[in-house]
Each structure stands twice: as C-alpha cells, then as structure tokens.
Design an enzyme around this catalytic site. Structure first.
Site, PDB file in Angstrom:
ATOM      1  N   ASP A 185       0.853  -1.184   0.000  1.00 48.71           N
ATOM      2  CA  ASP A 185       0.000   0.000   0.000  1.00 48.71           C
ATOM      3  C   ASP A 185       0.895   1.242   0.000  1.00 48.71           C
ATOM      4  O   ASP A 185       1.636   1.471   0.955  1.00 48.71           O
ATOM      5  CB  ASP A 185      -0.866  -0.063   1.270  1.00 48.71           C
ATOM      6  CG  ASP A 185      -1.769   1.136   1.449  1.00 48.71           C
ATOM      7  OD1 ASP A 185      -1.599   2.149   0.738  1.00 48.71           O
ATOM      8  OD2 ASP A 185      -2.648   1.069   2.326  1.00 48.71           O
TER       9      ASP A 185
ATOM     10  N   GLY B 297      -5.353   0.909 -13.446  1.00 46.36           N
ATOM     11  CA  GLY B 297      -6.613   0.538 -12.784  1.00 46.36           C
ATOM     12  C   GLY B 297      -7.796   0.908 -13.657  1.00 46.36           C
ATOM     13  O   GLY B 297      -7.937   0.406 -14.773  1.00 46.36           O
TER      14      GLY B 297
ATOM     15  N   GLY C 173      -9.549   4.342  -6.428  1.00 44.22           N
ATOM     16  CA  GLY C 173      -8.234   3.688  -6.476  1.00 44.22           C
ATOM     17  C   GLY C 173      -7.197   4.322  -5.581  1.00 44.22           C
ATOM     18  O   GLY C 173      -7.486   4.751  -4.464  1.00 44.22           O
ATOM     19  N   VAL C 174      -5.980   4.423  -6.087  1.00 47.50           N
ATOM     20  CA  VAL C 174      -4.851   4.943  -5.310  1.00 47.50           C
ATOM     21  C   VAL C 174      -5.087   6.411  -4.945  1.00 47.50           C
ATOM     22  O   VAL C 174      -4.726   6.855  -3.859  1.00 47.50           O
ATOM     23  CB  VAL C 174      -3.509   4.742  -6.069  1.00 47.50           C
ATOM     24  CG1 VAL C 174      -3.351   5.661  -7.249  1.00 47.50           C
ATOM     25  CG2 VAL C 174      -2.328   4.907  -5.134  1.00 47.50           C
ATOM     26  N   ASP C 175      -5.726   7.163  -5.818  1.00 45.25           N
ATOM     27  CA  ASP C 175      -6.022   8.576  -5.586  1.00 45.25           C
ATOM     28  C   ASP C 175      -6.884   8.731  -4.323  1.00 45.25           C
ATOM     29  O   ASP C 175      -6.554   9.500  -3.415  1.00 45.25           O
ATOM     30  CB  ASP C 175      -6.744   9.147  -6.818  1.00 45.25           C
ATOM     31  CG  ASP C 175      -6.857  10.672  -6.805  1.00 45.25           C
ATOM     32  OD1 ASP C 175      -6.169  11.327  -6.009  1.00 45.25           O
ATOM     33  OD2 ASP C 175      -7.633  11.197  -7.618  1.00 45.25           O
TER      34      ASP C 175
ATOM     35  N   TYR D 117      -8.266   3.363 -15.470  1.00 49.39           N
ATOM     36  CA  TYR D 117      -7.902   3.965 -16.759  1.00 49.39           C
ATOM     37  C   TYR D 117      -7.512   2.909 -17.794  1.00 49.39           C
ATOM     38  O   TYR D 117      -7.219   3.224 -18.937  1.00 49.39           O
ATOM     39  CB  TYR D 117      -6.789   4.998 -16.596  1.00 49.39           C
ATOM     40  CG  TYR D 117      -7.240   6.312 -15.980  1.00 49.39           C
ATOM     41  CD1 TYR D 117      -8.514   6.467 -15.432  1.00 49.39           C
ATOM     42  CD2 TYR D 117      -6.394   7.400 -15.942  1.00 49.39           C
ATOM     43  CE1 TYR D 117      -8.919   7.666 -14.874  1.00 49.39           C
ATOM     44  CE2 TYR D 117      -6.786   8.616 -15.387  1.00 49.39           C
ATOM     45  CZ  TYR D 117      -8.063   8.743 -14.844  1.00 49.39           C
ATOM     46  OH  TYR D 117      -8.449   9.935 -14.297  1.00 49.39           O
TER      47      TYR D 117
ATOM     48  N   SER E 250      -2.215   4.557 -14.184  1.00 55.96           N
ATOM     49  CA  SER E 250      -3.174   4.314 -15.282  1.00 55.96           C
ATOM     50  C   SER E 250      -3.587   2.859 -15.483  1.00 55.96           C
ATOM     51  O   SER E 250      -4.334   2.565 -16.408  1.00 55.96           O
ATOM     52  CB  SER E 250      -2.655   4.872 -16.622  1.00 55.96           C
ATOM     53  OG  SER E 250      -2.840   6.263 -16.660  1.00 55.96           O
TER      54      SER E 250
END
Length: 171
Positions: free
Chosen positions: A11, A124, A33-35, A126, A122
């Site tokens: 993570d 995930g 997601g990560v954002d 995207y 990008s």
C-alpha cells in the site's frame, strides 16, 4: 548518478519515502483507487492544497505533475500526476504515460527528494495495459539522470503488476 530501484508489493500510503506519487485525475480533487486512498490516508490538507493549485492553474493536464504536502502520510510530499485513459492509441497514450514518470521525477529532483515511490499509473480504472505501462515506467526510471534521487520504489498493489515488474527489473 543512477538511483537504486526497488519493488514492493503493498500500500503506497504506508511507504516511508520523501515523496509518493499519486495517480490523480485532472480535477485533483480525489477519486477512486490509489487517488482516493492517498486522499483518505493523508487527510484534508492534501485536498486543500490541490484546490489551491486548481484555483491558480486550472485542471492538471494528462502527463503533467504538481506537488502538495503529504498531510498525515509518512512522506514529505505527494506528487500528483494525471495518467492517460487508455483509448487504443498506443503511441499517444505511451507518450503521455512516459511524461507522468519523467515530470514526476523532475519535480521530485527540484524538491531535493532522495526517495520516491510510484504506484502503477493508469493501470486501474484507466485500463492502460499493465505490461506496456510497466515497460514505460521501468524505461523512464532507468533513463532518468539525477543528482539527488537515490532510490525509486515501484509499489505494486496487486500480484499481477508485481510479477510484471519483477520480470522487467531482473532483465
């Protein structure tokens, strides 16, 4: 100087580095997601600074990078970069993704960062093909000349990306 390249499955919000990179969307206001994970773990200070950046320059363009504080994260900075949404235009998407890595590294260097951690930008929602995205990421990192960055960490959230990176980094 050639920075040391490391691979971690985990993570990114828990990584101790001077800077972590966020796969942001152009609004800079958090997302999935990560954002979303970075905004949740980092707290409201990150969003506040993202709003200030937006008020000053408008949206962040695909391939570009901006920096904020890391809030409650174990990093000093969050470098937000907007990855391309895959649309089968391999040449254009690849150039934009390469820009994400290059611009993030240049920004990190300008901040005097010694360690930087990247997610799999990008790959995930995207839908950028993971193999191609990893090739571009590794290529950009290996080609980057730096005076300050000592270590670059690829943080893979899933096993599939981890396997791809492991293979590329061992070649």
């Amino acid at each position: 100087m050639k920075p040391k390249v490391e691979l971690i499955k985990g993570d990114i919000t828990k990584i101790h580095a001077d800077a972590i990179v966020n796969a942001a969307n152009s609004s800079l206001l958090g997302g999935g997601g990560v954002d979303g994970a970075i905004h949740r773990a980092g707290g409201p200070k990150i969003l506040e600074e993202c709003r200030q950046i937006r008020n000053k320059q408008g949206k962040c363009k695909t391939g570009e990078a901006v920096v904020t504080t890391a809030g409650n994260l174990p990093a000093k900075y969050v470098i937000h970069t907007v990855g391309p949404i895959w649309n089968n235009d391999e040449k254009k998407c690849s150039e934009l993704l390469a820009g994400c890595y290059k611009n993030s590294l240049e920004l990190a260097e300008s901040l005097g960062v010694k360690t930087i951690a990247f997610p799999n930008i990008s790959t995930g929602v995207y839908r950028f093909p993971k193999d191609l995205a990893a090739e571009i990421a590794v290529q950009e990192v290996k080609n980057f000349q730096t005076e300050t960055i000592e270590k670059i960490i690829f943080v893979c959230f899933d096993e599939e990306n981890e396997k791809i990176y492991k293979k590329l980094l061992n070649e």
